[in-house]
Design an enzyme around this catalytic site. Structure first.
Site, PDB file in Angstrom:
ATOM      1  N   GLY A  27       0.835  -1.197   0.000  1.00  0.00           N
ATOM      2  CA  GLY A  27       0.000   0.000   0.000  1.00  0.00           C
ATOM      3  C   GLY A  27       0.864   1.239   0.000  1.00  0.00           C
ATOM      4  N   CYS A  28       0.320   2.345   0.443  1.00  0.00           N
ATOM      5  CA  CYS A  28       1.072   3.598   0.489  1.00  0.00           C
ATOM      6  C   CYS A  28       2.356   3.402   1.281  1.00  0.00           C
ATOM      7  CB  CYS A  28       0.221   4.692   1.115  1.00  0.00           C
ATOM      8  SG  CYS A  28       1.087   6.274   1.296  1.00  0.00           S
TER       9      CYS A  28
END
Length: 233
Positions: free
Chosen positions: A55-56
Protein backbone atom coordinates in the site's frame (compact mmCIF):
# COMPACT_ATOMS: atom_id res chain seq x y z
CA UNK A 1 12.19 12.91 17.41
CA UNK A 2 9.99 9.93 18.18
CA UNK A 3 6.68 9.11 16.52
CA UNK A 4 3.93 10.42 18.82
CA UNK A 5 0.35 9.31 18.42
CA UNK A 6 -1.78 12.46 18.42
CA UNK A 7 -5.03 12.62 20.43
CA UNK A 8 -7.10 12.53 17.24
CA UNK A 9 -5.42 9.32 16.18
CA UNK A 10 -6.17 7.74 19.55
CA UNK A 11 -9.84 8.69 19.22
CA UNK A 12 -10.03 7.31 15.69
CA UNK A 13 -8.51 4.02 16.77
CA UNK A 14 -10.90 3.71 19.69
CA UNK A 15 -13.78 4.36 17.31
CA UNK A 16 -12.56 1.78 14.84
CA UNK A 17 -12.16 4.32 12.04
CA UNK A 18 -8.85 2.87 10.92
CA UNK A 19 -10.18 -0.64 10.47
CA UNK A 20 -9.79 -0.38 6.67
CA UNK A 21 -6.02 -0.57 7.03
CA UNK A 22 -5.91 -3.38 9.58
CA UNK A 23 -5.51 -6.98 8.35
CA UNK A 24 -8.41 -9.33 8.98
CA UNK A 25 -6.36 -11.52 11.32
CA UNK A 26 -8.11 -14.47 12.89
CA UNK A 27 -5.69 -14.83 15.80
CA UNK A 28 -7.02 -13.03 18.88
CA UNK A 29 -3.64 -11.56 19.79
CA UNK A 30 -3.37 -9.67 16.52
CA UNK A 31 0.20 -10.89 16.03
CA UNK A 32 0.61 -13.72 13.58
CA UNK A 33 2.48 -16.86 14.51
CA UNK A 34 6.22 -16.74 13.91
CA UNK A 35 7.44 -18.33 10.67
CA UNK A 36 8.41 -21.97 10.99
CA UNK A 37 10.91 -21.50 8.15
CA UNK A 38 13.32 -18.66 8.79
CA UNK A 39 16.95 -17.64 8.61
CA UNK A 40 18.76 -17.97 11.94
CA UNK A 41 20.15 -14.82 13.49
CA UNK A 42 23.64 -14.17 12.17
CA UNK A 43 26.63 -14.43 14.50
CA UNK A 44 28.17 -11.21 13.25
CA UNK A 45 26.67 -7.81 12.50
CA UNK A 46 26.20 -6.85 8.87
CA UNK A 47 23.64 -5.30 6.55
CA UNK A 48 21.04 -7.00 4.38
CA UNK A 49 18.23 -5.64 2.21
CA UNK A 50 14.51 -6.38 2.21
CA UNK A 51 12.07 -4.72 -0.21
CA UNK A 52 8.35 -4.87 0.58
CA UNK A 53 5.21 -3.31 -0.89
CA UNK A 54 1.99 -3.03 1.03
CA UNK A 55 0.00 0.00 0.00
CA UNK A 56 1.07 3.60 0.49
CA UNK A 57 4.75 3.57 1.36
CA UNK A 58 4.35 6.20 4.09
CA UNK A 59 2.77 3.76 6.54
CA UNK A 60 4.97 0.77 5.75
CA UNK A 61 8.06 2.96 6.15
CA UNK A 62 6.76 4.27 9.50
CA UNK A 63 6.29 0.75 10.83
CA UNK A 64 9.76 -0.51 9.98
CA UNK A 65 11.45 2.65 11.25
CA UNK A 66 10.35 1.44 14.70
CA UNK A 67 11.65 -2.13 14.41
CA UNK A 68 14.80 -3.01 16.36
CA UNK A 69 17.54 -4.21 14.07
CA UNK A 70 16.39 -2.04 11.17
CA UNK A 71 19.09 0.48 10.30
CA UNK A 72 17.54 2.49 7.46
CA UNK A 73 14.26 2.59 5.54
CA UNK A 74 13.42 4.39 2.31
CA UNK A 75 10.18 4.87 0.41
CA UNK A 76 10.39 4.21 -3.31
CA UNK A 77 9.27 2.20 -6.30
CA UNK A 78 9.86 -1.39 -7.47
CA UNK A 79 8.56 -3.48 -10.34
CA UNK A 80 8.94 -1.08 -13.23
CA UNK A 81 11.69 0.72 -15.09
CA UNK A 82 13.93 3.62 -14.08
CA UNK A 83 12.28 5.81 -16.72
CA UNK A 84 8.91 5.70 -14.94
CA UNK A 85 10.08 5.78 -11.30
CA UNK A 86 8.46 9.09 -10.37
CA UNK A 87 5.45 9.66 -8.19
CA UNK A 88 3.36 11.30 -10.90
CA UNK A 89 3.93 8.41 -13.31
CA UNK A 90 3.56 5.63 -10.74
CA UNK A 91 0.28 7.15 -9.55
CA UNK A 92 -1.25 6.43 -12.96
CA UNK A 93 -1.11 2.72 -12.09
CA UNK A 94 0.28 1.56 -15.43
CA UNK A 95 4.07 1.62 -14.88
CA UNK A 96 4.43 -1.81 -13.29
CA UNK A 97 5.81 -0.14 -10.16
CA UNK A 98 4.49 -0.65 -6.67
CA UNK A 99 5.01 1.84 -3.88
CA UNK A 100 7.68 0.03 -1.88
CA UNK A 101 10.07 0.36 1.02
CA UNK A 102 13.72 -0.63 1.07
CA UNK A 103 14.76 -1.88 4.49
CA UNK A 104 18.41 -2.16 5.53
CA UNK A 105 18.56 -4.48 8.54
CA UNK A 106 21.12 -6.22 10.70
CA UNK A 107 20.57 -10.01 10.39
CA UNK A 108 22.24 -10.46 13.77
CA UNK A 109 19.40 -8.51 15.41
CA UNK A 110 16.31 -9.32 13.35
CA UNK A 111 15.64 -12.11 10.87
CA UNK A 112 13.99 -11.84 7.47
CA UNK A 113 11.13 -13.97 8.77
CA UNK A 114 10.59 -11.58 11.66
CA UNK A 115 10.35 -8.70 9.21
CA UNK A 116 7.72 -10.60 7.24
CA UNK A 117 5.82 -11.39 10.43
CA UNK A 118 5.63 -7.65 11.19
CA UNK A 119 4.73 -6.91 7.58
CA UNK A 120 1.77 -9.29 7.52
CA UNK A 121 0.64 -8.56 11.09
CA UNK A 122 0.51 -4.77 11.10
CA UNK A 123 1.87 -3.14 7.92
CA UNK A 124 -0.47 -4.46 5.24
CA UNK A 125 -3.58 -6.52 4.60
CA UNK A 126 -2.26 -9.26 2.30
CA UNK A 127 -5.76 -10.38 1.32
CA UNK A 128 -6.58 -7.20 -0.62
CA UNK A 129 -5.81 -7.25 -4.34
CA UNK A 130 -4.33 -4.03 -5.75
CA UNK A 131 -5.52 -1.86 -2.90
CA UNK A 132 -4.91 -0.93 0.73
CA UNK A 133 -7.27 1.18 2.79
CA UNK A 134 -8.49 4.08 0.65
CA UNK A 135 -5.83 3.58 -2.03
CA UNK A 136 -6.70 1.59 -5.16
CA UNK A 137 -4.49 0.55 -8.07
CA UNK A 138 -1.71 -1.87 -8.95
CA UNK A 139 0.79 0.58 -7.45
CA UNK A 140 -0.69 -0.29 -4.03
CA UNK A 141 -0.42 -4.06 -4.41
CA UNK A 142 1.01 -6.29 -1.72
CA UNK A 143 4.35 -7.74 -2.82
CA UNK A 144 7.58 -9.20 -1.51
CA UNK A 145 10.55 -8.45 -3.76
CA UNK A 146 13.15 -11.05 -2.83
CA UNK A 147 16.81 -10.58 -3.69
CA UNK A 148 18.18 -13.97 -2.60
CA UNK A 149 16.96 -17.57 -2.96
CA UNK A 150 16.80 -17.74 0.84
CA UNK A 151 14.41 -14.78 1.00
CA UNK A 152 12.23 -16.41 -1.64
CA UNK A 153 12.20 -19.67 0.32
CA UNK A 154 11.28 -17.97 3.62
CA UNK A 155 8.58 -15.80 2.03
CA UNK A 156 6.84 -18.61 0.16
CA UNK A 157 7.02 -20.93 3.16
CA UNK A 158 5.53 -18.30 5.46
CA UNK A 159 2.67 -17.53 3.11
CA UNK A 160 1.94 -21.25 2.86
CA UNK A 161 2.07 -21.54 6.66
CA UNK A 162 -0.36 -18.66 7.14
CA UNK A 163 -2.70 -20.25 4.64
CA UNK A 164 -2.59 -23.60 6.44
CA UNK A 165 -3.13 -21.87 9.78
CA UNK A 166 -6.08 -19.92 8.33
CA UNK A 167 -4.51 -16.80 9.77
CA UNK A 168 -6.72 -14.62 7.59
CA UNK A 169 -10.37 -14.85 6.69
CA UNK A 170 -9.54 -14.52 2.98
CA UNK A 171 -6.73 -15.92 0.79
CA UNK A 172 -3.38 -14.13 0.74
CA UNK A 173 -2.73 -12.43 -2.61
CA UNK A 174 0.74 -11.05 -1.84
CA UNK A 175 3.11 -11.51 -4.77
CA UNK A 176 6.55 -13.04 -4.25
CA UNK A 177 8.71 -11.83 -7.12
CA UNK A 178 12.41 -11.21 -7.75
CA UNK A 179 13.77 -7.75 -7.06
CA UNK A 180 15.01 -6.14 -10.25
CA UNK A 181 15.65 -2.68 -8.82
CA UNK A 182 14.52 -0.25 -6.15
CA UNK A 183 14.21 3.43 -7.03
CA UNK A 184 14.01 5.89 -4.09
CA UNK A 185 10.99 8.16 -4.10
CA UNK A 186 11.22 11.92 -4.08
CA UNK A 187 12.72 13.50 -0.96
CA UNK A 188 9.39 14.81 0.33
CA UNK A 189 8.10 11.23 0.69
CA UNK A 190 10.92 10.14 3.00
CA UNK A 191 10.00 9.98 6.72
CA UNK A 192 6.62 11.42 5.76
CA UNK A 193 4.69 10.06 8.75
CA UNK A 194 7.26 11.38 11.22
CA UNK A 195 7.35 14.81 9.63
CA UNK A 196 3.57 15.12 9.14
CA UNK A 197 1.98 13.43 12.19
CA UNK A 198 -1.13 15.63 11.97
CA UNK A 199 -1.84 14.83 8.33
CA UNK A 200 -5.30 13.24 8.39
CA UNK A 201 -4.19 10.45 6.07
CA UNK A 202 -1.39 9.56 8.51
CA UNK A 203 -3.69 9.81 11.52
CA UNK A 204 -6.34 7.52 10.06
CA UNK A 205 -4.33 5.03 8.02
CA UNK A 206 -0.76 4.89 9.31
CA UNK A 207 -0.53 5.89 12.96
CA UNK A 208 -2.65 2.85 13.98
CA UNK A 209 -0.09 0.57 12.32
CA UNK A 210 2.68 1.88 14.54
CA UNK A 211 0.41 1.55 17.57
CA UNK A 212 -0.26 -2.08 16.67
CA UNK A 213 3.45 -2.72 16.21
CA UNK A 214 4.07 -1.57 19.77
CA UNK A 215 1.09 -3.53 21.05
CA UNK A 216 1.83 -6.84 19.34
CA UNK A 217 5.63 -6.76 19.18
CA UNK A 218 6.91 -5.03 22.33
CA UNK A 219 10.16 -7.00 22.24
CA UNK A 220 11.26 -5.55 18.92
CA UNK A 221 9.49 -2.19 19.04
CA UNK A 222 11.58 0.91 19.65
CA UNK A 223 10.17 4.33 20.41
CA UNK A 224 12.92 6.22 18.63
CA UNK A 225 12.67 5.87 14.86
CA UNK A 226 15.66 4.90 12.77
CA UNK A 227 15.37 8.03 10.67
CA UNK A 228 16.93 8.39 7.23
CA UNK A 229 18.00 11.67 5.75
CA UNK A 230 17.20 12.83 2.26
CA UNK A 231 20.50 11.27 1.17
CA UNK A 232 19.19 8.31 -0.77
CA UNK A 233 21.26 5.21 -1.54
Amino acid sequence: MSFTLKPLAALLIAAGVAACSTPAISHESGALLAPQTDTPLAKTHSEEVAVLSGGCFWGVEAVFEHVKGVKRVWSGYSGGSAATATYDQVSDGDTGHAESVKIIYDPAQVSYGQLLRVFFSVATDPTLLNRQGPDVGTQYRSAIFFNTPEQERVAKAYIAQLGTDKAFDDPIVTQVVPLKAFYPAEAYHQDYARLHPDDRYIVVNDAPKVVNLQRYFPDIYRTQEQVVSVQLH
